[in-house]
Write a protein that holds these residues in place. Structure first.
Motif, mmCIF file in Angstrom:
data_model
loop_
_atom_site.group_PDB
_atom_site.id
_atom_site.type_symbol
_atom_site.label_atom_id
_atom_site.label_comp_id
_atom_site.label_asym_id
_atom_site.label_seq_id
_atom_site.Cartn_x
_atom_site.Cartn_y
_atom_site.Cartn_z
ATOM 1 N N ARG A 11 12.652 3.179 -4.292
ATOM 2 C CA ARG A 11 14.042 3.530 -4.606
ATOM 3 C C ARG A 11 14.167 3.949 -6.068
ATOM 4 N N LYS A 12 15.167 4.737 -6.311
ATOM 5 C CA LYS A 12 15.441 5.152 -7.683
ATOM 6 C C LYS A 12 16.708 4.475 -8.161
ATOM 7 N N LYS A 13 16.678 4.064 -9.412
ATOM 8 C CA LYS A 13 17.839 3.458 -10.040
ATOM 9 C C LYS A 13 17.916 4.048 -11.439
ATOM 10 N N LYS A 14 19.037 4.643 -11.747
ATOM 11 C CA LYS A 14 19.225 5.322 -13.036
ATOM 12 C C LYS A 14 18.104 6.328 -13.293
ATOM 13 N N LYS A 15 17.769 7.091 -12.256
ATOM 14 C CA LYS A 15 16.766 8.154 -12.304
ATOM 15 C C LYS A 15 15.336 7.661 -12.527
ATOM 16 N N LYS A 16 15.121 6.336 -12.459
ATOM 17 C CA LYS A 16 13.775 5.795 -12.601
ATOM 18 C C LYS A 16 13.356 5.187 -11.269
ATOM 19 N N THR A 17 12.114 5.411 -10.891
ATOM 20 C CA THR A 17 11.586 4.833 -9.663
ATOM 21 C C THR A 17 11.366 3.350 -9.890
ATOM 22 N N ARG A 18 11.796 2.541 -8.929
ATOM 23 C CA ARG A 18 11.731 1.083 -9.073
ATOM 24 C C ARG A 18 10.906 0.454 -7.971
ATOM 25 N N PHE A 19 10.160 -0.565 -8.324
ATOM 26 C CA PHE A 19 9.404 -1.381 -7.383
ATOM 27 C C PHE A 19 10.244 -2.597 -7.029
ATOM 28 N N PHE A 20 10.300 -2.952 -5.750
ATOM 29 C CA PHE A 20 11.065 -4.107 -5.306
ATOM 30 C C PHE A 20 10.135 -5.105 -4.631
ATOM 31 N N LEU A 21 10.070 -6.314 -5.175
ATOM 32 C CA LEU A 21 9.201 -7.339 -4.610
ATOM 33 C C LEU A 21 9.533 -7.642 -3.154
ATOM 34 N N GLY A 22 10.783 -7.488 -2.757
ATOM 35 C CA GLY A 22 11.185 -7.774 -1.388
ATOM 36 C C GLY A 22 10.536 -6.872 -0.354
ATOM 37 N N LEU A 23 9.951 -5.762 -0.789
ATOM 38 C CA LEU A 23 9.276 -4.842 0.124
ATOM 39 C C LEU A 23 7.758 -4.985 0.044
ATOM 40 N N CYS A 24 7.287 -6.047 -0.563
ATOM 41 C CA CYS A 24 5.863 -6.184 -0.848
ATOM 42 C C CYS A 24 5.305 -7.486 -0.299
ATOM 43 N N ALA A 25 4.047 -7.445 0.152
ATOM 44 C CA ALA A 25 3.349 -8.653 0.565
ATOM 45 C C ALA A 25 1.884 -8.650 0.149
ATOM 46 N N VAL A 26 1.414 -7.572 -0.423
ATOM 47 C CA VAL A 26 0.003 -7.489 -0.802
ATOM 48 C C VAL A 26 -0.119 -7.103 -2.276
ATOM 49 N N ASN A 27 -0.773 -7.966 -3.034
ATOM 50 C CA ASN A 27 -1.016 -7.745 -4.462
ATOM 51 C C ASN A 27 0.266 -7.357 -5.203
ATOM 52 N N CYS A 28 1.328 -8.091 -4.919
ATOM 53 C CA CYS A 28 2.650 -7.764 -5.449
ATOM 54 C C CYS A 28 2.727 -7.878 -6.958
ATOM 55 N N TYR A 29 2.115 -8.905 -7.542
ATOM 56 C CA TYR A 29 2.170 -9.058 -8.991
ATOM 57 C C TYR A 29 1.334 -7.979 -9.674
ATOM 58 N N THR A 30 0.203 -7.641 -9.085
ATOM 59 C CA THR A 30 -0.611 -6.549 -9.610
ATOM 60 C C THR A 30 0.211 -5.261 -9.625
ATOM 61 N N GLN A 31 0.920 -5.008 -8.534
ATOM 62 C CA GLN A 31 1.738 -3.799 -8.455
ATOM 63 C C GLN A 31 2.896 -3.848 -9.441
ATOM 64 N N TRP A 32 3.550 -4.989 -9.505
ATOM 65 C CA TRP A 32 4.728 -5.142 -10.362
ATOM 66 C C TRP A 32 4.358 -4.968 -11.829
ATOM 67 N N TYR A 33 3.328 -5.690 -12.277
ATOM 68 C CA TYR A 33 2.943 -5.635 -13.689
ATOM 69 C C TYR A 33 2.375 -4.277 -14.078
ATOM 70 N N SER A 34 1.718 -3.604 -13.137
ATOM 71 C CA SER A 34 1.107 -2.314 -13.481
ATOM 72 C C SER A 34 2.146 -1.205 -13.630
ATOM 73 N N GLY A 35 3.223 -1.291 -12.863
ATOM 74 C CA GLY A 35 4.203 -0.216 -12.864
ATOM 75 C C GLY A 35 3.736 1.008 -12.093
ATOM 76 N N LEU A 36 2.652 0.856 -11.330
ATOM 77 C CA LEU A 36 2.058 1.976 -10.584
ATOM 78 C C LEU A 36 2.137 1.731 -9.079
ATOM 79 N N SER A 37 3.216 1.145 -8.636
ATOM 80 C CA SER A 37 3.233 0.497 -7.341
ATOM 81 C C SER A 37 3.740 1.280 -6.152
ATOM 82 N N CYS A 38 4.379 2.382 -6.331
ATOM 83 C CA CYS A 38 4.982 3.053 -5.185
ATOM 84 C C CYS A 38 3.906 3.609 -4.255
ATOM 85 N N PRO A 39 3.965 3.252 -2.964
ATOM 86 C CA PRO A 39 2.922 3.679 -2.031
ATOM 87 C C PRO A 39 2.712 5.195 -1.991
ATOM 88 N N GLU A 40 3.783 5.961 -2.189
ATOM 89 C CA GLU A 40 3.637 7.419 -2.112
ATOM 90 C C GLU A 40 2.819 7.986 -3.274
#
Length: 151
Positions: free
Chosen positions: A23-52
């Motif tokens: 999802r985008k919020k204020k024109k920035k792509t955002r990662f949401f922990l609620g949509l994650c179950a695998v390596n969520c902290y790795t994804q969150w901290y990296s900022g490189l998390s969107c599956p696409e």
């Protein structure tokens, strides 16, 4: 409720990713922990998390580790049960009462829901999710293992 919630077991069949576009919020792509179950902290901290974006987990892990290790202090929440750990944090910040709890929003309702429909996790599911989350587990150990040393 049980009728509208994602079932825990469904995560293992998709590798932890439901098909979604970040999802985008204020024109920035955002990662949401609620949509994650695998390596969520790795994804969150990296900022490189969107599956696409198709960025390999190992690359996300390397970025996450580099970012997290820049911090001067990392507090391991489950260690707040250890009085010596709490005392050290309170001394570091010069404040008392670090572990005084407040009532989180919906805590009573959550406990009641858990009582009515307790979570039952099979050994097979636990093993599968452990396997899928190896990078998060590795990152956690790297951040917290120093707590077990005498140095």
């Amino acid at each position: 409720s049980e009728s509208n919630a994602n079932k825990l077991e469904t995560w293992q069949y998709s590798g932890g990713h439901s098909r979604h576009v970040c999802r985008k919020k204020k024109k920035k792509t955002r990662f949401f922990l609620g949509l994650c179950a695998v390596n969520c902290y790795t994804q969150w901290y990296s900022g490189l998390s969107c599956p696409e974006w198709n960025i390999p987990f190992i690359q996300q892990y390397q970025v996450a580790r580099k970012r997290v290790f820049r911090y001067n202090m990392i507090i391991v929440m489950e260690m707040l049960k250890d009085p010596k750990y709490v005392q050290a944090i309170e001394k570091f910040f010069g404040v008392a009462g670090v572990t005084i709890r407040k009532m989180p929003y919906c805590e009573k309702e959550s406990h009641e829901a858990n009582r009515l429909i307790p979570l039952v996790v099979s050994d097979e599911y636990r093993e599968n999710m452990t396997s899928l989350n190896q990078l998060d587990i590795k990152l956690y150990h790297q951040l917290s293992d120093c707590l077990n040393s005498d140095t």
